[in-house]
Motif scaffolding. Sequence first.
Motif, PDB file in Angstrom:
ATOM      1  N   SER A   1       0.822  -1.204   0.000  1.00 31.06           N
ATOM      2  CA  SER A   1       0.000   0.000   0.000  1.00 31.06           C
ATOM      3  C   SER A   1       0.860   1.259   0.000  1.00 31.06           C
ATOM      4  O   SER A   1       1.973   1.267   0.522  1.00 31.06           O
ATOM      5  CB  SER A   1      -0.908  -0.008   1.240  1.00 31.06           C
ATOM      6  OG  SER A   1      -1.479   1.269   1.458  1.00 31.06           O
ATOM      7  N   THR A   2       0.314   2.304  -0.576  1.00 27.11           N
ATOM      8  CA  THR A   2       1.020   3.594  -0.573  1.00 27.11           C
ATOM      9  C   THR A   2       1.092   4.181   0.830  1.00 27.11           C
ATOM     10  O   THR A   2       1.800   5.175   1.049  1.00 27.11           O
ATOM     11  CB  THR A   2       0.314   4.590  -1.505  1.00 27.11           C
ATOM     12  OG1 THR A   2      -1.067   4.693  -1.135  1.00 27.11           O
ATOM     13  CG2 THR A   2       0.413   4.148  -2.954  1.00 27.11           C
ATOM     14  N   ASP A   3       0.363   3.572   1.786  1.00 24.20           N
ATOM     15  CA  ASP A   3       0.435   4.042   3.173  1.00 24.20           C
ATOM     16  C   ASP A   3       1.738   3.615   3.852  1.00 24.20           C
ATOM     17  O   ASP A   3       2.047   4.089   4.946  1.00 24.20           O
ATOM     18  CB  ASP A   3      -0.746   3.499   3.982  1.00 24.20           C
ATOM     19  CG  ASP A   3      -2.077   4.079   3.508  1.00 24.20           C
ATOM     20  OD1 ASP A   3      -2.064   5.222   3.016  1.00 24.20           O
ATOM     21  OD2 ASP A   3      -3.095   3.389   3.620  1.00 24.20           O
TER      22      ASP A   3
ATOM     23  N   ASP B   1      -4.139  -3.029   6.858  1.00 25.98           N
ATOM     24  CA  ASP B   1      -3.929  -1.727   6.206  1.00 25.98           C
ATOM     25  C   ASP B   1      -3.360  -0.653   7.136  1.00 25.98           C
ATOM     26  O   ASP B   1      -3.600   0.550   6.965  1.00 25.98           O
ATOM     27  CB  ASP B   1      -5.238  -1.206   5.582  1.00 25.98           C
ATOM     28  CG  ASP B   1      -5.741  -2.122   4.486  1.00 25.98           C
ATOM     29  OD1 ASP B   1      -4.885  -2.713   3.790  1.00 25.98           O
ATOM     30  OD2 ASP B   1      -6.968  -2.260   4.336  1.00 25.98           O
TER      31      ASP B   1
ATOM     32  N   ASN C   1      -0.774   1.893   8.489  1.00 23.71           N
ATOM     33  CA  ASN C   1       0.284   2.647   7.812  1.00 23.71           C
ATOM     34  C   ASN C   1       1.565   2.633   8.660  1.00 23.71           C
ATOM     35  O   ASN C   1       1.535   2.272   9.841  1.00 23.71           O
ATOM     36  CB  ASN C   1      -0.158   4.078   7.498  1.00 23.71           C
ATOM     37  CG  ASN C   1      -0.506   4.868   8.741  1.00 23.71           C
ATOM     38  OD1 ASN C   1      -0.212   4.460   9.861  1.00 23.71           O
ATOM     39  ND2 ASN C   1      -1.159   6.010   8.558  1.00 23.71           N
TER      40      ASN C   1
END
Length: 352
Positions: free
Chosen positions: A232-234, A273, A275
């Motif tokens: 994920s871009t997180d 998910d 971050n």
Amino acid sequence: MADKPLNVLIIEDNLDDFFLIQAMLEEVETAEFELKHGETLDEGLKLFDDNTFDVMLLDLGLPDSEGFETFAQSYQHSRQIPIIILTGLKDEKLGNRAVKEGAQDYLVKGEISGPLLSRSINYAIERKNAEKKLLKTEESLKKSLQEKEVLLREIHHRVKNNMQIISSLFNLESTYTTNIEEKKIFEDSQNRVKSMAMIHEKLYQSHDLAKIDFADYIKSLASVLFSSYGVSTDIKLTINVEDVLFDIETAVPCGLIVNELLTNSIKHAFPRDRNGEIIIKLHRDDEENFILTVSDNGVGFPEGLDFKNTDTLGLQLVDTLVRQLEGTIELNKKDGTEFIVTFKELFYKKRM
């Protein structure tokens, strides 16, 4: 007497000096000389073009050329034969300069004798022949080195291609199972092979074929892993690596260690998910040790689990590779997970 006369080109505008040299060489009993004479540089170089000579005797002060430029033009035109400079007492500095730039010797007019001139001619020819042999050997070595570089580049290229085939086979095999755990095993194995293939790819693309820019390698490897696992871009990735060049002995195990530890962070540090950040560092300490750090600020390493004695292949592999590097590994569990690997660069050891 010598079996074959030595052909001597004399470029001298003073006829008295020429006749004196001619008389000196005629008196030499140990060698025979055949002389050709040019009074100007242009005339002398034309004689050189039309005949075969063993040596050139060159006066630096000619009607059409003066000083060091006389030697420079002569040397450029006829560098395949030795040149002996004829100077006056005031021109000794020029003679020395000419010798530094390629002339075989210089003789001061008025101090020359037949034996001295004959000895200088013979030594000049011998030295020039030795130079030619040395140059030929050097060219042969360069050619051999170039051939070996081409071969080594091809080997690295083929190894990389073969590893890509193995990676593709893992991918193909993974399509024949619906078991999630088995698919993960195939995926991890693929990435291990890719990490090694990338070493060989970087090597055959490198200038010297012996070492790779490890900072560049880590960036490429991290990009491949992030893409492979769909990160994920997180999740932020920070790479802080000194300019380090490793040869294949160090690059392969170190690359696999980075692969395993980065994969471990990607897969386990940020569930649901979450971050966070993964940081890869590599620097050299004052004792010439390399310190590799792979850390994340994720959920942390499981309590009660000894990372050196686990059932997971990845951490077992890391422990084995650290020992291969003759290094040490530590785990810091504060604020996430941080693995610290300390090692020295390995050097090639001849295999039996």
